[in-house]
Design a protein around this motif. Sequence first.
Motif, mmCIF file in Angstrom:
data_model
loop_
_atom_site.group_PDB
_atom_site.id
_atom_site.type_symbol
_atom_site.label_atom_id
_atom_site.label_comp_id
_atom_site.label_asym_id
_atom_site.label_seq_id
_atom_site.Cartn_x
_atom_site.Cartn_y
_atom_site.Cartn_z
ATOM 1 N N LEU A 61 0.827 -1.207 0.000
ATOM 2 C CA LEU A 61 0.000 0.000 0.000
ATOM 3 C C LEU A 61 0.862 1.258 0.000
ATOM 4 C CD1 LEU A 61 -2.793 1.217 0.088
ATOM 5 C CD2 LEU A 61 -2.871 0.788 2.556
ATOM 6 N N LEU A 62 1.925 1.265 0.792
ATOM 7 C CA LEU A 62 2.805 2.433 0.825
ATOM 8 C C LEU A 62 3.470 2.656 -0.534
ATOM 9 C CD1 LEU A 62 3.678 4.323 3.327
ATOM 10 C CD2 LEU A 62 5.915 3.281 2.972
ATOM 11 N N ASN A 63 3.867 1.574 -1.185
ATOM 12 C CA ASN A 63 4.479 1.692 -2.510
ATOM 13 C C ASN A 63 3.499 2.256 -3.532
ATOM 14 O OD1 ASN A 63 6.957 0.706 -1.658
ATOM 15 N ND2 ASN A 63 6.501 -1.407 -2.225
ATOM 16 N N LEU A 64 2.231 1.923 -3.384
ATOM 17 C CA LEU A 64 1.205 2.476 -4.274
ATOM 18 C C LEU A 64 1.043 3.979 -4.053
ATOM 19 C CD1 LEU A 64 -1.437 -0.386 -3.985
ATOM 20 C CD2 LEU A 64 -0.288 0.307 -6.094
ATOM 21 N N ILE A 65 1.026 4.402 -2.792
ATOM 22 C CA ILE A 65 0.912 5.830 -2.498
ATOM 23 C C ILE A 65 2.149 6.573 -3.005
ATOM 24 C CG2 ILE A 65 0.712 7.549 -0.657
ATOM 25 C CD1 ILE A 65 -0.776 5.441 1.003
ATOM 26 N N ALA A 66 3.316 5.936 -2.875
ATOM 27 C CA ALA A 66 4.559 6.549 -3.351
ATOM 28 C C ALA A 66 4.619 6.604 -4.876
ATOM 29 C CB ALA A 66 5.757 5.774 -2.820
#
Length: 264
Positions: A52-57
């Motif tokens: 999820l963090l990689n998607l936001i990034a």
Amino acid sequence: MRNQPVIRVQQVSQRFNTASGEFLALDNVSFDIHQGETLSLIGHSGCGKSTLLNLIAGLTLPSSGGLLCNNREIAGPGPERAVVFQNHSLLPWLSTYENVALAVRQVFRGEMNKSEMHEWIMHNLELVQMAHAHNKRPGEISGGMKQRVGIARALAMKPEVLLMDEPFGALDALTRTHLQDAVMAIQQRLNTTIVLITHDVDEAVLLSDRVLMMTNGPAATVGEIMRVDLPRPRSRVALADDSHYQQCRQQVLQFLYEKQPKAA
């Protein structure tokens, strides 16, 4: 804080192709992140927090659904979303100053002259109390100091959102405590929006305005979102006997170990 969301995650699912077939990591995840808040993501290993963090990034793109930053589609990385990883990712042959300078030159080339860049680099090293070590290389400083430089490098990009993937996970307890306090002080000073991945319940409650609890994977999604209505600035010593702090802590523990028991 309750103004227009700076990040919107809308019905996001993420699938990966594996040797044994398609793997659904995230299933229909939706939530907003508001300006100036600290949001923690917590859940058992394999629940898709880093995905999820990689998607936001913008490091990866969703299989379905969408993500917005300031109402614009997140289609890749951008300087408004800076990432601090568990591994500091500093270049070992450069000084701490030069590691921060790399990010500053990349983002502000043509906007700052040499003197302005120098002042901005030193300002961000001072924010994390590392100006005294600006000439030292990563191999000459401790793990906690390296992580401080990683945070300085991210802040030097003037991001609207600071994304932190277990930034204190590899540190000893005392260093971790000092860095948690440093992040709270920086957030108070700059009003930075922070998204923090953690496995530590106390860290999540201490640092956050809201705690987003993920269900177990595969097909992980948002289980609960808990608001932490504790006044700022926060003192870990004062909160140790605070009834609301204990209540928040208990709510997260109950979700993790009663509603979402870890698989054997």
